[in-house]
Design a protein around this motif. Structure first.
Motif, mmCIF file in Angstrom:
data_model
loop_
_atom_site.group_PDB
_atom_site.id
_atom_site.type_symbol
_atom_site.label_atom_id
_atom_site.label_comp_id
_atom_site.label_asym_id
_atom_site.label_seq_id
_atom_site.Cartn_x
_atom_site.Cartn_y
_atom_site.Cartn_z
ATOM 1 N N LEU A 91 51.415 -41.898 -24.563
ATOM 2 C CA LEU A 91 52.662 -42.641 -24.766
ATOM 3 C C LEU A 91 53.077 -42.647 -26.236
ATOM 4 O O LEU A 91 54.253 -42.431 -26.554
ATOM 5 C CB LEU A 91 52.521 -44.068 -24.234
ATOM 6 N N LEU A 92 52.124 -42.861 -27.128
ATOM 7 C CA LEU A 92 52.445 -42.778 -28.558
ATOM 8 C C LEU A 92 52.896 -41.375 -28.939
ATOM 9 O O LEU A 92 53.865 -41.203 -29.691
ATOM 10 C CB LEU A 92 51.237 -43.177 -29.401
ATOM 11 N N ASP A 93 52.194 -40.390 -28.427
ATOM 12 C CA ASP A 93 52.532 -39.005 -28.725
ATOM 13 C C ASP A 93 53.960 -38.678 -28.286
ATOM 14 O O ASP A 93 54.728 -38.097 -29.044
ATOM 15 C CB ASP A 93 51.539 -38.075 -28.024
ATOM 16 N N GLN A 94 54.296 -39.080 -27.086
ATOM 17 C CA GLN A 94 55.591 -38.701 -26.524
ATOM 18 C C GLN A 94 56.766 -39.560 -27.001
ATOM 19 O O GLN A 94 57.893 -39.072 -27.040
ATOM 20 C CB GLN A 94 55.524 -38.709 -24.995
ATOM 21 N N PHE A 95 56.500 -40.801 -27.359
ATOM 22 C CA PHE A 95 57.619 -41.667 -27.739
ATOM 23 C C PHE A 95 57.668 -41.996 -29.222
ATOM 24 O O PHE A 95 58.709 -42.414 -29.719
ATOM 25 C CB PHE A 95 57.610 -42.926 -26.877
ATOM 26 N N ALA A 96 56.571 -41.774 -29.956
ATOM 27 C CA ALA A 96 56.595 -41.976 -31.408
ATOM 28 C C ALA A 96 56.698 -40.641 -32.137
ATOM 29 O O ALA A 96 57.504 -40.491 -33.050
ATOM 30 C CB ALA A 96 55.345 -42.741 -31.865
ATOM 31 N N LEU A 97 55.899 -39.663 -31.734
ATOM 32 C CA LEU A 97 55.894 -38.385 -32.456
ATOM 33 C C LEU A 97 56.938 -37.405 -31.939
ATOM 34 O O LEU A 97 57.677 -36.824 -32.730
ATOM 35 C CB LEU A 97 54.513 -37.727 -32.393
ATOM 36 N N PHE A 105 61.223 -29.857 -36.277
ATOM 37 C CA PHE A 105 60.963 -28.451 -35.959
ATOM 38 C C PHE A 105 62.259 -27.653 -36.012
ATOM 39 O O PHE A 105 62.330 -26.597 -36.650
ATOM 40 C CB PHE A 105 60.322 -28.317 -34.577
ATOM 41 N N LEU A 106 63.289 -28.152 -35.332
ATOM 42 C CA LEU A 106 64.573 -27.455 -35.322
ATOM 43 C C LEU A 106 65.157 -27.372 -36.726
ATOM 44 O O LEU A 106 65.721 -26.346 -37.113
ATOM 45 C CB LEU A 106 65.543 -28.132 -34.355
ATOM 46 N N ALA A 107 65.013 -28.446 -37.507
ATOM 47 C CA ALA A 107 65.545 -28.457 -38.876
ATOM 48 C C ALA A 107 64.783 -27.485 -39.779
ATOM 49 O O ALA A 107 65.395 -26.697 -40.511
ATOM 50 C CB ALA A 107 65.499 -29.874 -39.450
ATOM 51 N N VAL A 108 63.454 -27.532 -39.743
ATOM 52 C CA VAL A 108 62.643 -26.634 -40.579
ATOM 53 C C VAL A 108 62.950 -25.181 -40.230
ATOM 54 O O VAL A 108 63.159 -24.343 -41.119
ATOM 55 C CB VAL A 108 61.130 -26.944 -40.428
ATOM 56 N N VAL A 120 72.541 -26.864 -39.742
ATOM 57 C CA VAL A 120 71.353 -27.462 -39.122
ATOM 58 C C VAL A 120 71.743 -28.741 -38.390
ATOM 59 O O VAL A 120 71.298 -28.989 -37.262
ATOM 60 C CB VAL A 120 70.242 -27.710 -40.171
ATOM 61 N N TRP A 121 72.582 -29.550 -38.993
ATOM 62 C CA TRP A 121 73.032 -30.794 -38.361
ATOM 63 C C TRP A 121 73.776 -30.495 -37.062
ATOM 64 O O TRP A 121 73.536 -31.141 -36.034
ATOM 65 C CB TRP A 121 73.898 -31.601 -39.320
ATOM 66 N N LEU A 122 74.666 -29.505 -37.080
ATOM 67 C CA LEU A 122 75.398 -29.134 -35.865
ATOM 68 C C LEU A 122 74.440 -28.636 -34.784
ATOM 69 O O LEU A 122 74.605 -28.939 -33.604
ATOM 70 C CB LEU A 122 76.452 -28.068 -36.171
ATOM 71 N N LYS A 123 73.433 -27.864 -35.191
ATOM 72 C CA LYS A 123 72.422 -27.367 -34.259
ATOM 73 C C LYS A 123 71.672 -28.533 -33.604
ATOM 74 O O LYS A 123 71.448 -28.546 -32.395
ATOM 75 C CB LYS A 123 71.446 -26.457 -35.009
ATOM 76 N N LEU A 124 71.295 -29.506 -34.424
ATOM 77 C CA LEU A 124 70.599 -30.677 -33.884
ATOM 78 C C LEU A 124 71.497 -31.428 -32.905
ATOM 79 O O LEU A 124 71.039 -31.844 -31.825
ATOM 80 C CB LEU A 124 70.150 -31.601 -35.015
ATOM 81 N N LYS A 125 72.740 -31.629 -33.254
ATOM 82 C CA LYS A 125 73.671 -32.339 -32.366
ATOM 83 C C LYS A 125 73.846 -31.591 -31.051
ATOM 84 O O LYS A 125 73.957 -32.208 -29.990
ATOM 85 C CB LYS A 125 75.020 -32.535 -33.057
ATOM 86 N N LYS A 126 73.834 -30.263 -31.124
ATOM 87 C CA LYS A 126 74.070 -29.448 -29.937
ATOM 88 C C LYS A 126 72.831 -29.339 -29.045
ATOM 89 O O LYS A 126 72.934 -29.433 -27.819
ATOM 90 C CB LYS A 126 74.522 -28.055 -30.380
ATOM 91 N N ASP A 127 71.643 -29.125 -29.635
ATOM 92 C CA ASP A 127 70.464 -28.756 -28.848
ATOM 93 C C ASP A 127 69.347 -29.788 -28.771
ATOM 94 O O ASP A 127 68.447 -29.656 -27.945
ATOM 95 C CB ASP A 127 69.864 -27.452 -29.410
ATOM 96 N N TYR A 128 69.371 -30.794 -29.630
ATOM 97 C CA TYR A 128 68.241 -31.727 -29.698
ATOM 98 C C TYR A 128 67.988 -32.451 -28.379
ATOM 99 O O TYR A 128 66.858 -32.506 -27.897
ATOM 100 C CB TYR A 128 68.449 -32.732 -30.832
ATOM 101 N N LYS A 129 69.017 -33.005 -27.792
ATOM 102 C CA LYS A 129 68.839 -33.805 -26.574
ATOM 103 C C LYS A 129 68.225 -32.965 -25.446
ATOM 104 O O LYS A 129 67.271 -33.397 -24.792
ATOM 105 C CB LYS A 129 70.175 -34.402 -26.129
ATOM 106 N N ASP A 130 68.759 -31.765 -25.220
ATOM 107 C CA ASP A 130 68.210 -30.895 -24.166
ATOM 108 C C ASP A 130 66.758 -30.536 -24.446
ATOM 109 O O ASP A 130 65.933 -30.477 -23.526
ATOM 110 C CB ASP A 130 69.037 -29.608 -24.047
ATOM 111 N N LEU A 132 64.534 -32.321 -26.188
ATOM 112 C CA LEU A 132 63.705 -33.501 -25.968
ATOM 113 C C LEU A 132 63.511 -33.777 -24.480
ATOM 114 O O LEU A 132 62.393 -34.072 -24.038
ATOM 115 C CB LEU A 132 64.309 -34.725 -26.672
ATOM 116 N N VAL A 133 64.567 -33.654 -23.693
ATOM 117 C CA VAL A 133 64.453 -33.867 -22.248
ATOM 118 C C VAL A 133 63.496 -32.831 -21.646
ATOM 119 O O VAL A 133 62.636 -33.169 -20.829
ATOM 120 C CB VAL A 133 65.836 -33.826 -21.567
ATOM 121 N N SER A 134 63.620 -31.580 -22.051
ATOM 122 C CA SER A 134 62.709 -30.540 -21.569
ATOM 123 C C SER A 134 61.262 -30.884 -21.928
ATOM 124 O O SER A 134 60.343 -30.670 -21.134
ATOM 125 C CB SER A 134 63.077 -29.182 -22.167
ATOM 126 N N ASN A 135 61.064 -31.403 -23.132
ATOM 127 C CA ASN A 135 59.738 -31.837 -23.580
ATOM 128 C C ASN A 135 59.128 -32.830 -22.591
ATOM 129 O O ASN A 135 57.955 -32.719 -22.230
ATOM 130 C CB ASN A 135 59.875 -32.486 -24.964
#
Length: 177
Positions: A91-97, A105-108, A120-130, A132-135
């Protein structure tokens, strides 16, 4: 002559930090090769070697060190080997880290790819949510098994082997236009 696995185990005992980081870098790089060849179907003639090197660097300077320290930290703050302990760690791994780790990762990967802060900001806005959900579809079960059955010294290498396909997805997400 010792088998490659036996040599790896001996090196893990002698130099666990170095071996974990090198393993992470190698497997993130391999994931990019899989991404380019099997997902993107670039073929070897069109393979972006610089991108594979960049992704390997992400594994060496970010994935390996961050996850190596994180797993040690979890073992320090949540002591034991029960199913409840494994659940707390997961739970800590998945909700804190995970939320922060994936964004970084996406930013680096973006910054190493020469992208601007705005890109990079636009990339995060576009792809981050998908991403994280896949994760959350993959990693909670894997991490439960990892925290319950796997000794600390083998967690990062085991996760990186499982993550070969996950990192293929991340490489594709980090590098798609």
């Amino acid at each position: 002559m010792a088998s490659p696995w036996r040599v790896y185990q001996m090196m893990m005992v002698k130099h666990p930090w170095k071996v974990q980081i090198l393993t992470a870098g190698t497997l993130v790089g391999c994931s990019d090769i899989v991404s380019q060849q099997l997902i993107e179907r670039r073929g070897f003639a069109n393979h972006d070697t610089k991108r594979t090197i960049r992704m390997t660097i992400v594994g060496l300077i970010y994935v390996g060190p961050v996850l190596g320290v994180w797993y040690k930290f979890l073992d320090h703050i949540i002591i034991g080997k029960s199913k409840t302990v494994a659940l707390k760690k997961m739970l800590l791994d998945q909700f804190a880290l995970a939320p922060c780790f994936l964004a970084c990762f996406l930013a680096v990967a973006g910054f190493l790819g020469g992208h601007s802060r705005e890109e990079v900001w636009l990339k995060l806005k576009k792809d981050y949510k998908d991403t994280l959900v896949s994760n959350y579809f993959i990693w909670p079960a894997v991490q439960m098994l990892n925290f319950y059955f796997v000794p600390l010294v083998y967690r990062l290498p085991l996760i990186q082997i499982v993550a070969l396909m996950w990192n293929t997805y991340l490489s594709w997400m980090a590098n798609k236009v």
